[in-house]
Design a protein around this motif. Sequence first.
Motif, PDB file in Angstrom:
ATOM      1  N   ASP A   1     111.073  35.229 102.636  1.00 29.70           N
ATOM      2  CA  ASP A   1     111.588  36.182 103.167  1.00 29.70           C
ATOM      3  C   ASP A   1     112.896  36.355 103.538  1.00 29.70           C
ATOM      4  O   ASP A   1     113.765  36.969 103.503  1.00 29.70           O
ATOM      5  N   PHE A   2     113.160  35.126 104.313  1.00 34.68           N
ATOM      6  CA  PHE A   2     114.576  35.144 105.078  1.00 34.68           C
ATOM      7  C   PHE A   2     114.769  33.547 104.992  1.00 34.68           C
ATOM      8  O   PHE A   2     114.099  32.447 105.043  1.00 34.68           O
ATOM      9  N   VAL A   3     116.327  33.230 104.755  1.00 32.21           N
ATOM     10  CA  VAL A   3     116.569  31.703 104.467  1.00 32.21           C
ATOM     11  C   VAL A   3     117.776  31.857 105.705  1.00 32.21           C
ATOM     12  O   VAL A   3     118.595  32.645 105.670  1.00 32.21           O
ATOM     13  N   ILE A   4     117.284  30.760 106.714  1.00 30.50           N
ATOM     14  CA  ILE A   4     118.458  30.574 107.702  1.00 30.50           C
ATOM     15  C   ILE A   4     119.085  29.077 107.444  1.00 30.50           C
ATOM     16  O   ILE A   4     118.503  28.351 107.559  1.00 30.50           O
ATOM     17  N   ASP A   5     120.390  29.329 107.028  1.00 28.17           N
ATOM     18  CA  ASP A   5     121.026  27.885 106.753  1.00 28.17           C
ATOM     19  C   ASP A   5     122.191  27.831 107.833  1.00 28.17           C
ATOM     20  O   ASP A   5     122.864  28.692 108.180  1.00 28.17           O
ATOM     21  N   ILE A   6     121.961  26.523 108.428  1.00 32.47           N
ATOM     22  CA  ILE A   6     122.618  26.237 109.657  1.00 32.47           C
ATOM     23  C   ILE A   6     123.692  25.097 109.236  1.00 32.47           C
ATOM     24  O   ILE A   6     123.267  24.153 108.804  1.00 32.47           O
ATOM     25  N   LYS A   7     124.861  25.592 109.630  1.00 32.19           N
ATOM     26  CA  LYS A   7     126.098  24.478 109.204  1.00 32.19           C
ATOM     27  C   LYS A   7     126.875  24.187 110.514  1.00 32.19           C
ATOM     28  O   LYS A   7     127.223  24.894 111.312  1.00 32.19           O
ATOM     29  N   TYR A   8     127.431  22.640 110.422  1.00 30.46           N
ATOM     30  CA  TYR A   8     128.358  22.613 111.724  1.00 30.46           C
ATOM     31  C   TYR A   8     129.704  23.179 111.433  1.00 30.46           C
ATOM     32  O   TYR A   8     130.119  23.325 110.277  1.00 30.46           O
ATOM     33  N   LYS A   9     130.244  23.913 112.430  1.00 30.29           N
ATOM     34  CA  LYS A   9     131.441  24.586 112.392  1.00 30.29           C
ATOM     35  C   LYS A   9     132.352  24.317 113.706  1.00 30.29           C
ATOM     36  O   LYS A   9     131.803  24.962 114.583  1.00 30.29           O
ATOM     37  N   ASP A  10     133.309  23.765 113.394  1.00 29.47           N
ATOM     38  CA  ASP A  10     134.182  23.458 114.662  1.00 29.47           C
ATOM     39  C   ASP A  10     133.378  22.843 115.854  1.00 29.47           C
ATOM     40  O   ASP A  10     132.564  22.019 115.354  1.00 29.47           O
ATOM     41  N   GLU A  11     133.330  23.540 116.971  1.00 33.52           N
ATOM     42  CA  GLU A  11     132.367  22.590 118.043  1.00 33.52           C
ATOM     43  C   GLU A  11     130.904  23.263 118.057  1.00 33.52           C
ATOM     44  O   GLU A  11     130.126  22.873 118.821  1.00 33.52           O
ATOM     45  N   GLY A  12     130.669  24.259 117.179  1.00 33.59           N
ATOM     46  CA  GLY A  12     129.449  25.220 117.044  1.00 33.59           C
ATOM     47  C   GLY A  12     128.683  24.991 115.915  1.00 33.59           C
ATOM     48  O   GLY A  12     128.628  24.059 115.095  1.00 33.59           O
ATOM     49  N   ARG A  13     127.943  26.053 115.699  1.00 29.81           N
ATOM     50  CA  ARG A  13     127.031  26.219 114.245  1.00 29.81           C
ATOM     51  C   ARG A  13     127.293  27.623 113.776  1.00 29.81           C
ATOM     52  O   ARG A  13     127.546  28.519 114.603  1.00 29.81           O
ATOM     53  N   GLU A  14     127.372  27.658 112.399  1.00 28.21           N
ATOM     54  CA  GLU A  14     127.333  28.773 111.793  1.00 28.21           C
ATOM     55  C   GLU A  14     126.028  29.058 111.069  1.00 28.21           C
ATOM     56  O   GLU A  14     125.504  28.295 110.403  1.00 28.21           O
ATOM     57  N   TYR A  15     125.298  30.114 111.228  1.00 30.96           N
ATOM     58  CA  TYR A  15     124.022  30.482 110.967  1.00 30.96           C
ATOM     59  C   TYR A  15     124.290  31.815 109.805  1.00 30.96           C
ATOM     60  O   TYR A  15     124.888  32.815 109.976  1.00 30.96           O
ATOM     61  N   THR A  16     123.760  31.343 108.607  1.00 29.81           N
ATOM     62  CA  THR A  16     123.869  32.300 107.692  1.00 29.81           C
ATOM     63  C   THR A  16     122.369  32.892 107.363  1.00 29.81           C
ATOM     64  O   THR A  16     121.414  31.845 107.213  1.00 29.81           O
ATOM     65  N   ILE A  17     122.151  33.921 107.706  1.00 30.61           N
ATOM     66  CA  ILE A  17     120.572  34.822 107.553  1.00 30.61           C
ATOM     67  C   ILE A  17     120.743  35.468 106.603  1.00 30.61           C
ATOM     68  O   ILE A  17     121.449  36.618 106.329  1.00 30.61           O
ATOM     69  N   GLU A  18     120.137  35.151 105.345  1.00 31.95           N
ATOM     70  CA  GLU A  18     120.109  35.825 104.250  1.00 31.95           C
ATOM     71  C   GLU A  18     118.517  36.238 103.902  1.00 31.95           C
ATOM     72  O   GLU A  18     117.476  35.751 104.033  1.00 31.95           O
ATOM     73  N   ALA A  19     118.425  37.806 103.276  1.00 34.07           N
ATOM     74  CA  ALA A  19     116.974  38.016 103.106  1.00 34.07           C
ATOM     75  C   ALA A  19     116.945  38.301 101.623  1.00 34.07           C
ATOM     76  O   ALA A  19     117.792  38.618 100.828  1.00 34.07           O
ATOM     77  N   PHE A  20     115.568  38.050 101.289  1.00 34.86           N
ATOM     78  CA  PHE A  20     115.605  37.860  99.813  1.00 34.86           C
ATOM     79  C   PHE A  20     114.316  38.589  99.383  1.00 34.86           C
ATOM     80  O   PHE A  20     114.032  38.803  98.211  1.00 34.86           O
ATOM     81  N   THR A  21     113.569  39.595 100.275  1.00 35.27           N
ATOM     82  CA  THR A  21     112.399  40.420 100.186  1.00 35.27           C
ATOM     83  C   THR A  21     112.879  41.947 100.547  1.00 35.27           C
ATOM     84  O   THR A  21     113.610  41.774 101.314  1.00 35.27           O
ATOM     85  N   ASP A  22     112.336  43.022 100.060  1.00 39.27           N
ATOM     86  CA  ASP A  22     112.537  44.275 100.602  1.00 39.27           C
ATOM     87  C   ASP A  22     112.470  44.432 102.067  1.00 39.27           C
ATOM     88  O   ASP A  22     113.191  45.115 102.628  1.00 39.27           O
ATOM     89  N   THR A  23     111.327  43.798 102.393  1.00 34.98           N
ATOM     90  CA  THR A  23     110.839  43.729 103.995  1.00 34.98           C
ATOM     91  C   THR A  23     112.001  43.068 104.630  1.00 34.98           C
ATOM     92  O   THR A  23     112.525  43.817 105.659  1.00 34.98           O
ATOM     93  N   ALA A  24     112.469  42.023 104.197  1.00 37.52           N
ATOM     94  CA  ALA A  24     113.720  41.257 105.062  1.00 37.52           C
ATOM     95  C   ALA A  24     114.776  42.047 104.877  1.00 37.52           C
ATOM     96  O   ALA A  24     115.398  41.888 106.073  1.00 37.52           O
ATOM     97  N   LYS A  25     115.070  42.701 103.829  1.00 35.65           N
ATOM     98  CA  LYS A  25     116.381  43.244 103.812  1.00 35.65           C
ATOM     99  C   LYS A  25     116.382  44.459 104.592  1.00 35.65           C
ATOM    100  O   LYS A  25     117.463  44.741 105.295  1.00 35.65           O
ATOM    101  N   SER A  26     115.184  45.192 104.815  1.00 36.44           N
ATOM    102  CA  SER A  26     115.212  46.098 105.937  1.00 36.44           C
ATOM    103  C   SER A  26     115.416  45.890 107.198  1.00 36.44           C
ATOM    104  O   SER A  26     115.847  46.293 108.199  1.00 36.44           O
ATOM    105  N   TYR A  27     114.826  44.528 107.526  1.00 35.96           N
ATOM    106  CA  TYR A  27     114.881  44.048 108.926  1.00 35.96           C
ATOM    107  C   TYR A  27     116.227  43.690 109.169  1.00 35.96           C
ATOM    108  O   TYR A  27     116.725  43.928 110.221  1.00 35.96           O
ATOM    109  N   LEU A  28     116.947  42.909 108.216  1.00 30.78           N
ATOM    110  CA  LEU A  28     118.247  42.589 108.466  1.00 30.78           C
ATOM    111  C   LEU A  28     119.253  43.624 108.589  1.00 30.78           C
ATOM    112  O   LEU A  28     120.172  43.344 109.326  1.00 30.78           O
ATOM    113  N   ASN A  29     119.024  44.740 107.924  1.00 26.59           N
ATOM    114  CA  ASN A  29     119.831  46.073 108.038  1.00 26.59           C
ATOM    115  C   ASN A  29     119.725  46.503 109.453  1.00 26.59           C
ATOM    116  O   ASN A  29     120.667  47.000 110.160  1.00 26.59           O
ATOM    117  N   ASP A  30     118.622  46.498 109.938  1.00 26.39           N
ATOM    118  CA  ASP A  30     118.245  46.948 111.218  1.00 26.39           C
ATOM    119  C   ASP A  30     118.961  45.987 112.188  1.00 26.39           C
ATOM    120  O   ASP A  30     119.306  46.214 113.239  1.00 26.39           O
TER     121      ASP A  30
END
Length: 158
Positions: free
Chosen positions: A124-153
């Motif tokens: 439903d969701f893929v959370i991709d974590i990458k090193y960036k500068d001193e912290g982390r960059e989180y890309t949270i992607e929705a792949f189902t209709d349910t997840a898309k509505s959650y992410l929109n919220d």
Amino acid sequence: MKVIEYCVDEKATCRLAANLGLLFKKNGLAGICIFLKGDLGAGKTTFTRYLLKSLGHVGNVKSPTYTLVEPYDLLGLNVYHFDLYRLADPEELEFMGIRDYFNTKSASLIEWPERGGDLLPQADFVIDIKYKDEGREYTIEAFTDTAKSYLNDFQRHD
């Protein structure tokens, strides 16, 4: 649909996980499958730890690197935390009855999902974590209709 968040430190990661936890408490977690991707040491287990705590878990959150799965009883569901890093062959998942873990009365957080092959459900969701500068960059992607509505919220209330 995706959201990109930069977390400068562990405290910011905790806030991000807590915000997602609020989203799941509000909208439900039943049947949700979350893939966590990132390099070794990127923070997949740390993020999972904070997410589980935001959902009400009290106590330690162990990495299931050697056991493959750790179960939690949260929000009236079985929540499973998988770590497939040490999986030698996806067929090993068949021996543990992997398909039984994925149903409408459970939720799953899966680290290293690429090692599970075709035996894992669609995320439903893929959370991709990458090193960036001193912290982390989180890309949270929705792949189902349910997840898309959650992410929109999530975007409206973040």
